[in-house]
Design an enzyme around this catalytic site. Structure first.
Site, mmCIF file in Angstrom:
data_model
loop_
_atom_site.group_PDB
_atom_site.id
_atom_site.type_symbol
_atom_site.label_atom_id
_atom_site.label_comp_id
_atom_site.label_asym_id
_atom_site.label_seq_id
_atom_site.Cartn_x
_atom_site.Cartn_y
_atom_site.Cartn_z
ATOM 1 C CG ASP A 1 -5.266 6.234 -0.495
ATOM 2 O OD1 ASP A 1 -4.430 7.138 -0.643
ATOM 3 O OD2 ASP A 1 -5.733 5.924 0.612
ATOM 4 C CE LYS B 1 -1.377 16.269 15.509
ATOM 5 N NZ LYS B 1 -1.686 14.991 16.141
#
Length: 1363
Positions: free
Chosen positions: A411, A677
């Site tokens: 990741d 958002k």
């Protein structure tokens, strides 16, 4: 579980929970008359055994192993008179020993669980007592379903509790679930509507008499159903009303609730799983070789059985004289059939040759792995002092797989980066507000920040505030107030209003929880402050103060009769700066505070991104000060008073929409505003159509997109902000549909998502933000070294493509001059075409490399070949060296990846990946991450490792062969799902290149040695059968044979399996290519067992036939001959282990010496005592008579030398003439050690010479120094002498320092410590590197030579003058 239907095995869907204070206290809980009878109480028991059940249960579990069943079967065979080969009592000793060792190990582990359970069960909570009419302190183990429990802020929940009473006026509390699901973000819980009580009901819980019906216990932690029976009907309860065991109460003074599940029925215990068990790749190979051992056993037994039948058939006229057949004691002549004798002898040889399968192999390997795990966790080089987290091993049986990793899937956020976000830039209305002026400033600040300590921030703080205010933004926000946000206010320029709304969105469009210091009036024993008896004292709580502020206490409004004085129950710790001001910091469920007015508040966010935005808005004066279920309170720069906005709805983030929204009502204009958002792709796709037609809007959108691209190129994480003004009618119609979607029991998630999408459209773009997530220290060097070790590193991230590429360049995943293949498509056909084009480009580049190799072979060597091109057409051809000459990297986005990993295109995708040195998958979902790992693991058959830090990485971690979790800022769920846990990514290098290499090498040699010991014993016994008529008789006492592998030769292999090192850590880290032999599987191959078999066969020939020939013309008995063979065999095995040992520590020496002494002593003692295990044999005084002869010693020396000679020759040739990579590295390591030793000796010699010179008042004994005549001393000369002595003292100090440094450097090198980042970037701080130490030593050496030459010149000048 209780309350089942009578006579039926099916439990009802719900079970009733009756409050215990409504039940007669004289009825015990275990009585059938109690309404809650049959429900588990809160006693936790994770132990597997009790004192009574340990022996039968443990034996039952051990007999599930095939090896144990096999050896028990052999022991049983030995009790059959016609078959037995060993003494019955002695034959069972090895099996019982192995069972005993395993039982002791299991007992120790279970005892540790028992102590842990006892510690948990002895925790106390306050439980309501009907007899005393108040809450009393009670141990967790004595809590029952139906009890009411009182919990304060920061207290751990002891059982699954229905939330019915809260000190909060809104009837809410927050819980931290890190102990349950690993996530540190706070989750809000609500009291039961219509039933729950808030604040001051003094009659609670006595007034609560309702029966609660809950579903049967299950492991679904996010699901809960039930209802409460009341006079007015039923009230439903759900997971929002349930507080789970192990969670922590946050942001609430106190709560009270009814226990519905306790102990083993709680959701936490039902989800409790032990360490994961995996079968390592080496263990699979060992299982294969055990099968070969079984085949060899059957072959030997059949061979000897057939030989016995043939030997018996040679005797004729058995009916006349049965005494012609020796060693056969059958009285019945029918038993003299060759076929019958062969059948009986076959089972006899099963007993004799049973050790061909190593009895202690598996249990010894478990012990070695446990010791390896212990020493890995004790490695201080993988301890992170900043977070106080050591390395953690959760899987105990795959340590050797760490040395064979070929692919790493990582990741990005929180794994390669710090996951500590800092607000760096924003664009509003197409205007860029860059807080960091230039890249150089950004880099310099990043470098300086990388060495900051965590101590300045909170315990789990996600960011360290480092925001320099932008003057233009300060100016535009200076007059921000509620009136300026009103759309009818015309005096505010549109751009300024947009900036102000942008920061208001940053402050309110989130789920950040604002908490203050919480106080409970009740002490630990259940007493309210003034109700404490005179002789009752509770624990003292000291008030927390700082230099400026006094502690603030939120007093609860209680009913009459409740005292108003406050006794502190629990306070959150304050984080105060040295100047006395409260440190402005927030956390993901941390404990640091912000000073706001006269109170201290704390931001607790679900993600570091939200926390960074809220803190940035706070820094500019738009402060979030309070949040409740229906309201949010903020303060503006131009207003001192708090402004309360009504929150109508919160539309939470999901992976499909990739955005979150909040709907608020303006307090003055009463307008309903939707603030949104999310990712740029998710916001731009739902903007108002005017952004496609209006020139100004198009220009604003283009500027914003350019700014976002610039942020991404700098490696910043981006978020876009937008809004929409809703009319009342539209909102009310949508609210009805949305509430219906939330109430749907079948497709709730899908309907809620569609409802959110229906509202989030025609948005007005406000702007976007750029948030920096810094690279972790040492990541670039770690990735570079892992790639040098032959490991391919893939990054699977959910970030934007530009951001991922920038991070890949920063962390050296992409190298300079590397060709980057970017594949972006929106359909299956486009993906197929893009993959074909990429394959075509790879083939063309490979052909060009081949042409260059043909034209200039000296430069290209054998890196490229026609096979490399052909391998691009086949999946199997690219797994090895194919494509090594190519220098390509692949970048693919999530939408394209979904098509690329489909069954139709996965082979094309893998072909491309095989010929790319790096792969970056952007915008990848958790499922896609796991699919990519599974694709590589299953199709390429490679060893894979996944590493991540968040809940979105769990699937990827669990799919890989080895999962590594990073204990970072996103909770502990990744750690809980992993096999190994580390605090920083850079520790992965040492975990793989050092510990992985060591453990793989040790266990490979350990396994080979275990097979070697078993085979050599079997072959020695086999050769004797040829000369004993295949009768099944033995020349070595059965007592010695049974103890040979479990006692006499067991310790040295164990010691080598734990402590042996073929190379030191410094060598392994200096040359990462040394990892490749383990990666290629060269340490234990298909031929390893064959080589061990052949070596054992040769040594057994020497061990048997040399004594056989030597004693041929001597009148020695069978036991003397067998004793000599046994002594030769034990010494040969021990010396073979010594030859195979690479490095020695005192434990290994002790194990070898103790093993031989134990064997020798046992022979002396056992032969000095008259006893008989196997009649008529008796070893009485045999050993003493044997070893007292000179022939015995000569035979032992010659036999052992001849047996070991081939192994010695082969090992010598491997080291000197044909060294492999490891051998060459050993040679260099030895040379370094000798150089250090010579350097140390030279330093000591120089120091001794100078000391002697100084003690002689300048009279040199070194040939470099010319002595001064004693009669020429002058005052100036004496001063010079004194000065020289002073200089020598200083020089001696330098040399002492140098010697100390050299010795420390030597210890550091050969105790396997990693040096500082100056020599190996990213490894430790403040440690002198070898290069710097060498240069320091060289500089000191040069100073010494210069000083000697100067003194010699001065002395020579003095002598000339005097003459």
């Amino acid at each position: 579980m209780g309350n089942c239907l009578p006579g039926r095995g099916v439990k009802p869907a719900f079970r009733p929970i009756v409050p215990n204070h409504t039940v007669d206290p004289n009825i015990p809980h275990d009585s059938k008359a109690h309404p809650n009878h049959g429900y588990s109480f809160n006693l936790v028991k994770t132990t597997r055994y009790s004192i009574i059940t340990f022996l039968p249960k443990n034996l039952f579990e051990q007999f599930h192993r095939f090896a144990n069943i096999y050896f028990i079967f052999v022991v049983a065979l030995n009790w059959i008179p016609q078959v037995n080969a060993f003494a019955k009592e002695v034959a069972a000793l090895p099996v019982f020993f192995v069972l005993l060792v395993t039982a002791l190990k299991d007992a120790f582990e279970d005892f540790r669980r028992y102590r842990s359970d006892k510690k948990v069960n002895n925790h106390t909570s306050r439980v309501y007592s009907e007899q005393e009419k108040r809450y009393v302190k009670k141990e967790w183990s004595k809590i029952h379903p139906g009890d009411f429990v009182h919990l304060s802020c920061n207290e751990i929940i002891p059982a699954d509790i229905l939330f019915v009473h809260s000190s909060d006026k809104q009837g809410i509390c927050h819980i931290e679930t890190s102990n349950l699901d690993g996530e540190n973000n706070l989750k809000q819980r609500q009291i039961v509507d219509g039933i729950g009580q808030v604040s001051g009901d003094s009659n609670f819980p006595h007034s609560f008499t309702h029966t609660v019906n809950v579903e049967q216990p299950n492991a679904e932690i996010y699901s809960f159903k039930g209802y409460i029976e009341t006079e007015n009907g039923s009230v439903s309860v759900n997971s929002n009303n349930l507080l789970l065991r192990g969670c922590i109460i946050r942001n609430t003074d106190f709560i009270e609730g009814l226990v519905v599940y306790a102990g083993p029925e709680t959701k936490a215990m039902l989800n409790n799983k032990g360490p994961r068990y995996k079968i390592s790749k080496l263990e699979s190979k060992i299982n294969r070789d055990v099968i070969w051992c079984v085949i060899l056993l059957l072959f030997l037994c059949f061979f000897c059985a057939i030989g016995s039948g043939i030997w018996l058939a040679d005797y004729n006229n058995l009916t006349d004289n049965t005494n012609l057949v020796p060693f056969i004691a059958f009285g019945n002549l029918d038993h003299y059939s060759p076929l019958y004798q062969g059948f009986i002898v076959f089972w006899t040889y099963i007993i004799i040759f049973q050790s061909v399968i190593p009895l202690p192999l598996y249990v010894s390997m478990e012990m070695v792995k446990l010791a390896q795990v212990y020493f890995i966790m004790q490695d201080v080089e993988m301890y992170d002092p900043e977070t106080d987290r050591p390395m953690e091993c959760r899987a105990l049986n795959i340590t050797e797989d760490l040395g064979q990793i070929q692919y790493i899937f990582s990741d990005k956020t929180g794994t390669l980066t710090e996951n500590r976000m800092e607000f760096k830039s924003c664009t509003v209305g197409g205007v860029n507000y860059l807080h960091v002026p230039c890249d150089d400033d950004l880099d310099s600040r990043s470098d300086s920040y990388s060495h900051q300590s965590y101590t300045a921030s909170s315990r789990t703080s996600s960011i360290v505030e480092n925001l320099s205010l932008e003057p233009a933004l300060q100016r535009e926000l200076s007059n921000m107030c509620l009136r300026s946000l009103d759309s009818v206010e015309l005096t505010i320029p549109p751009h300024v209003r947009r900036v102000q709304e942008f920061f208001l969105l940053m402050a309110v469009c989130n789920t950040v929880v604002v908490s203050y210091i919480h106080e409970d009036l009740m002490d630990e024993s259940g007493y309210i402050a003034d109700d404490v008896p005179a002789n009752k004292t509770g624990p003292m709580k000291l008030p927390i103060k700082d230099g400026l502020d006094k502690p603030v206490i939120n007093k609860m409004n209680m009913q009459s009769g409740t005292p108003t004085s406050v006794k502190s129950r629990s306070l959150l710790s304050l984080s105060v700066s040295e100047s006395g001001d409260a440190s402005e910091s927030g956390s993901v469920a941390g404990s640091s505070f912000l000073s706001v007015g006269s109170q201290r508040m704390h931001y607790e966010a679900e993600s570091p991104d939200e926390l960074a935005l809220v803190k940035a808005a706070n820094t500019y004066g738009c402060k979030l000060t309070r949040r409740s279920p229906g309201k949010v309170t903020v303060t503006f720069p131009a207003e001192n008073d708090e402004v309360e906005l009504e929150v109508l709805n919160i539309l939470h983030f999901d992976a499909t929409r990739k955005r979150m929204s909040v709907i608020v009502r303006h307090p003055m204009s009463r307008n309903i505003i939707l603030y949104v958002k999310g990712a740029d792709s998710s916001i731009f796709s739902v903007l108002h159509p005017k952004y496609q037609t209006d020139d100004d809007c198009k220009r604003e959108l283009k500027n914003s997109q350019d700014h976002l691209d610039g942020y991404a190129r700098k490696g910043l994480r981006t978020l876009c902000m937008a809004k929409r003004v809703l009319n009342e009618t539209e909102y009310q119609a949508w609210a009805v549909q949305h509430k219906a979607a939330e109430s749907d029991m079948n497709d709730r998630e899908e309907l809620v998502m569609q409802s959110c999408i229906a509202l989030e459209k025609d948005l007005e773009l406000l702007g976007a933000t750029g948030i920096e997530d810094k690279l972790q220290e040492g990541v670039p060097s770690t990735i570079a070294n892992l790639r040098q070790a032959g490991i391919k590193v893939w990054v699977l991230t959910g970030d934007k493509q530009e951001t991922a590429i920038q991070i890949a360049n920063s962390c050296q995943l992409f190298s300079p001059g590397q060709t980057i293949l970017t594949i972006n498509a929106s359909s299956l056909e486009e993906t197929r075409e893009a993959l074909d084009n990429a394959l075509t480009q790879l083939r063309e580049d490979q052909r060009q490399l081949d042409m260059m190799a043909d034209s200039n072979p000296s430069n290209m060597g054998s890196q490229t070949s026609l096979f490399s091109v052909l391998s691009l057409f086949s999946l199997s051809g690219g797994g090895g060296g194919a494509g090594e000459g190519l220098n390509h990297a692949l970048v693919i986005d999530g939408k394209t990846l979904a098509f690329a990993i489909s069954p139709e295109l996965e082979r094309r995708f893998l072909k491309i990946c095989l010929h790319c040195r790096s792969v970056v998958c952007c915008r990848a979902t958790p499922i896609q991450k796991a699919s990519v790992v599974r694709l590589v693991r299953n199709n390429l058959k490679k060893m894979t490792l996944s590493i991540g830090d968040g809940a979105n990485d769990v699937s990827m971690i669990q799919t890989a062969d080895i999962g590594v979790g990073i204990s970072g800022q996103e909770g502990m769920q990744a750690v809980m799902a992993s096999d190994f846990a580390i605090a920083k990514f850079r520790f992965l290098e040492r975990l793989l290149l050092v510990h992985g290499h060591w453990n793989h090498d040790r266990l490979c040699k350990f396994s080979a040695v275990m097979f070697y010991k078993s085979l050599i014993t079997v072959f020695v016994l086999f050769w004797f059968q040829i000369f004993s008529g295949f009768s099944g008789s033995l020349m070595i006492d059965s007592l010695y044979l049974t103890m040979q592998h479990v006692v006499f030769t067991s310790l040295p292999p164990l010691a080598n399996g734990v402590f042996d090192k073929d190379l030191c850590a410094y060598s392994l880290l200096s040359d990462p290519t040394l990892y490749k032999p383990g990666q290629r599987g060269e340490m234990y191959t298909h031929w390893t067992y064959v080589f061990v078999l052949l070596d054992s066969l040769y040594q057994s020939l020497a061990l048997y036939f040399i004594p056989h020939v030597a004693y041929q013309n001597h009148g020695v008995g069978l036991w003397e001959f067998g004793t000599t063979c046994d002594v030769c065999m034990i010494i040969t095995i021990l010396l073979t282990l010594c030859i195979e040992t690479n490095s020695w520590v005192w434990i290994q020496w002790v194990c070898v010496v103790v093993s031989f002494v134990l064997f020798w002593s046992f022979l002396l003692v056992s032969n000095a005592i008259f006893f008989t295990f196997d009649h008529p044999s008796n070893p009485y005084w045999v050993f003493m008579n044997t070893v007292s002869t000179a022939s015995h010693s000569s035979i032992v020396i010659i036999t052992v030398f001849v047996a070991l000679l081939p192994r010695l020759v082969v090992r010598s040739l491997q080291i000197s003439v044909f060294p492999n990579e490891i051998g060459l590295a050993k040679r260099l390591e030895k040379q370094r050690e000798q150089d250090l030793l010579r350097e140390d000796v030279g330093d000591v010699t120089a120091t001794t010479a100078l000391n002697t010179h100084a003690n002689g008042n300048g009279r040199a004994i070194n040939s470099h120094l010319t002595p001064l005549p004693s009669n020429t001393a002058t005052p100036s000369d004496s001063g010079s002498v004194e000065g020289g002595q002073s200089e020598m003292r200083v020089l001696n100090t330098h040399l002492y320092t140098k010697n100390t440094g050299n010795s420390r450097r030597k210890e550091s090198r050969f105790e396997n410590r990693v040096f500082s980042s100056s020599s190996r970037p990213g490894h430790g701080k403040g440690t002198t590197s070898p290069d710097s130490q060498a240069s320091e030593g060289g500089e000191q050496g040069d100073n010494h030579e210069t000083y000697v030459r100067q003194r010699s010149h001065v002395n020579s000048s003095d002598n000339a003058i005097n003459t």
